[in-house]
Motif scaffolding. Structure first.
Motif, PDB file in Angstrom:
ATOM      1  N   HIS A 107      28.061  40.680  42.877  1.00 11.87           N
ATOM      2  CA  HIS A 107      28.669  39.387  42.667  1.00 11.87           C
ATOM      3  C   HIS A 107      29.843  38.897  43.317  1.00 11.87           C
ATOM      4  N   ILE A 108      30.640  39.651  44.011  1.00 11.26           N
ATOM      5  CA  ILE A 108      31.688  39.378  45.120  1.00 11.26           C
ATOM      6  C   ILE A 108      30.870  38.931  46.283  1.00 11.26           C
ATOM      7  N   VAL A 109      30.002  39.637  46.858  1.00  8.90           N
ATOM      8  CA  VAL A 109      29.024  39.037  48.075  1.00  8.90           C
ATOM      9  C   VAL A 109      28.490  37.953  47.779  1.00  8.90           C
ATOM     10  N   LYS A 110      27.881  37.557  46.517  1.00 12.34           N
ATOM     11  CA  LYS A 110      27.275  36.255  46.389  1.00 12.34           C
ATOM     12  C   LYS A 110      28.499  35.221  46.085  1.00 12.34           C
ATOM     13  N   ILE A 111      29.531  35.439  45.629  1.00  6.65           N
ATOM     14  CA  ILE A 111      30.627  34.364  45.583  1.00  6.65           C
ATOM     15  C   ILE A 111      30.967  34.002  47.167  1.00  6.65           C
ATOM     16  N   ALA A 112      31.279  35.101  47.771  1.00  7.03           N
ATOM     17  CA  ALA A 112      31.572  35.173  49.058  1.00  7.03           C
ATOM     18  C   ALA A 112      30.661  34.138  49.906  1.00  7.03           C
ATOM     19  N   GLU A 113      29.414  34.611  49.811  1.00 13.73           N
ATOM     20  CA  GLU A 113      28.445  33.743  50.591  1.00 13.73           C
ATOM     21  C   GLU A 113      28.412  32.265  50.306  1.00 13.73           C
ATOM     22  N   ALA A 114      28.389  32.219  48.750  1.00 16.21           N
ATOM     23  CA  ALA A 114      28.427  30.765  48.184  1.00 16.21           C
ATOM     24  C   ALA A 114      29.488  29.787  49.015  1.00 16.21           C
ATOM     25  N   LEU A 115      30.808  30.310  48.956  1.00 16.95           N
ATOM     26  CA  LEU A 115      31.818  29.765  49.466  1.00 16.95           C
ATOM     27  C   LEU A 115      32.341  29.869  50.977  1.00 16.95           C
ATOM     28  N   ASN A 116      31.459  30.619  51.773  1.00 13.30           N
ATOM     29  CA  ASN A 116      31.601  30.898  53.254  1.00 13.30           C
ATOM     30  C   ASN A 116      33.039  31.720  53.373  1.00 13.30           C
ATOM     31  N   ILE A 117      33.276  32.642  52.520  1.00 15.50           N
ATOM     32  CA  ILE A 117      34.417  33.205  52.715  1.00 15.50           C
ATOM     33  C   ILE A 117      34.209  34.829  53.438  1.00 15.50           C
ATOM     34  N   GLU A 118      34.913  34.953  54.390  1.00 11.73           N
ATOM     35  CA  GLU A 118      34.999  36.129  55.260  1.00 11.73           C
ATOM     36  C   GLU A 118      35.766  36.928  54.938  1.00 11.73           C
ATOM     37  N   ASP A 119      36.943  37.071  54.194  1.00  6.40           N
ATOM     38  CA  ASP A 119      37.710  37.928  53.838  1.00  6.40           C
ATOM     39  C   ASP A 119      37.893  38.151  52.303  1.00  6.40           C
ATOM     40  N   ILE A 120      37.550  39.274  51.854  1.00  4.90           N
ATOM     41  CA  ILE A 120      37.385  39.761  50.630  1.00  4.90           C
ATOM     42  C   ILE A 120      38.922  39.397  49.758  1.00  4.90           C
ATOM     43  N   ARG A 121      39.945  39.579  50.632  1.00  6.08           N
ATOM     44  CA  ARG A 121      41.006  39.226  49.841  1.00  6.08           C
ATOM     45  C   ARG A 121      41.314  37.969  49.085  1.00  6.08           C
ATOM     46  N   GLU A 122      40.462  36.898  49.540  1.00  5.74           N
ATOM     47  CA  GLU A 122      40.447  35.642  49.045  1.00  5.74           C
ATOM     48  C   GLU A 122      39.797  35.544  47.656  1.00  5.74           C
ATOM     49  N   ILE A 123      39.005  36.702  47.389  1.00  2.20           N
ATOM     50  CA  ILE A 123      38.342  36.886  46.232  1.00  2.20           C
ATOM     51  C   ILE A 123      38.952  37.601  45.105  1.00  2.20           C
ATOM     52  N   ILE A 124      39.542  38.726  45.645  1.00  2.00           N
ATOM     53  CA  ILE A 124      40.272  39.682  44.735  1.00  2.00           C
ATOM     54  C   ILE A 124      41.586  40.235  45.154  1.00  2.00           C
ATOM     55  N   ASP A 125      42.439  40.579  44.375  1.00  2.00           N
ATOM     56  CA  ASP A 125      43.695  40.985  44.699  1.00  2.00           C
ATOM     57  C   ASP A 125      44.009  42.239  43.952  1.00  2.00           C
ATOM     58  N   LEU A 126      45.096  43.162  44.600  1.00  2.00           N
ATOM     59  CA  LEU A 126      45.360  44.180  43.703  1.00  2.00           C
ATOM     60  C   LEU A 126      46.770  43.925  43.469  1.00  2.00           C
ATOM     61  N   ILE A 127      47.088  43.847  42.026  1.00  2.00           N
ATOM     62  CA  ILE A 127      48.601  43.691  41.595  1.00  2.00           C
ATOM     63  C   ILE A 127      49.003  44.766  40.704  1.00  2.00           C
ATOM     64  N   ASP A 128      50.477  44.669  40.680  1.00  2.00           N
ATOM     65  CA  ASP A 128      50.989  45.736  39.944  1.00  2.00           C
ATOM     66  C   ASP A 128      50.978  45.296  38.525  1.00  2.00           C
ATOM     67  N   VAL A 129      50.855  46.361  37.719  1.00  2.00           N
ATOM     68  CA  VAL A 129      50.800  45.899  36.063  1.00  2.00           C
ATOM     69  C   VAL A 129      52.181  46.314  35.631  1.00  2.00           C
ATOM     70  N   THR A 130      52.745  45.405  34.980  1.00  2.66           N
ATOM     71  CA  THR A 130      53.949  45.818  34.210  1.00  2.66           C
ATOM     72  C   THR A 130      53.854  46.441  32.993  1.00  2.66           C
ATOM     73  N   GLU A 131      54.430  47.615  32.471  1.00  5.40           N
ATOM     74  CA  GLU A 131      54.216  47.768  31.191  1.00  5.40           C
ATOM     75  C   GLU A 131      54.751  47.175  30.166  1.00  5.40           C
ATOM     76  N   LYS A 132      54.033  46.959  29.109  1.00  2.23           N
ATOM     77  CA  LYS A 132      54.560  46.330  28.026  1.00  2.23           C
ATOM     78  C   LYS A 132      54.940  47.274  26.669  1.00  2.23           C
ATOM     79  N   ASP A 133      55.975  46.944  26.178  1.00  6.52           N
ATOM     80  CA  ASP A 133      56.263  47.854  24.939  1.00  6.52           C
ATOM     81  C   ASP A 133      55.891  47.250  23.853  1.00  6.52           C
TER      82      ASP A 133
END
Length: 75
Positions: free
Chosen positions: A49-75
């Motif tokens: 699916h990531i590849v299909k989205i990248a191809e559909a939008l002519n995206i070369e850099d996967i970071r435009e599609i996904i990101d790695l974020i810190d998750v804050t703990e919730k009490d």
């Protein structure tokens, strides 16, 4: 600290000025799946699916599609 992968569907549709439905049509990824990703209701996406989205939008850099974020703990 815990990390989480986020799929930036809303950012992509805004940046490329297209609707979720149009992205679904162009990428051949189900509208429901894209909607769930955009609303944080789905936590996984297949690499194909990531590849299909990248191809559909002519995206070369996967970071435009996904990101790695810190998750804050919730009490």
């Amino acid at each position: 600290m815990e990390k989480r992968v986020v799929v930036k569907i809303s950012e992509l549709t805004s940046k490329h000025k297209i609707s979720l439905r149009e992205l679904s049509r162009l990428s051949d990824v189900r509208h429901a799946a894209l909607s769930e990703l955009a609303n944080g209701k789905r936590e996984s996406i297949s690499f194909s699916h990531i590849v299909k989205i990248a191809e559909a939008l002519n995206i070369e850099d996967i970071r435009e599609i996904i990101d790695l974020i810190d998750v804050t703990e919730k009490d």
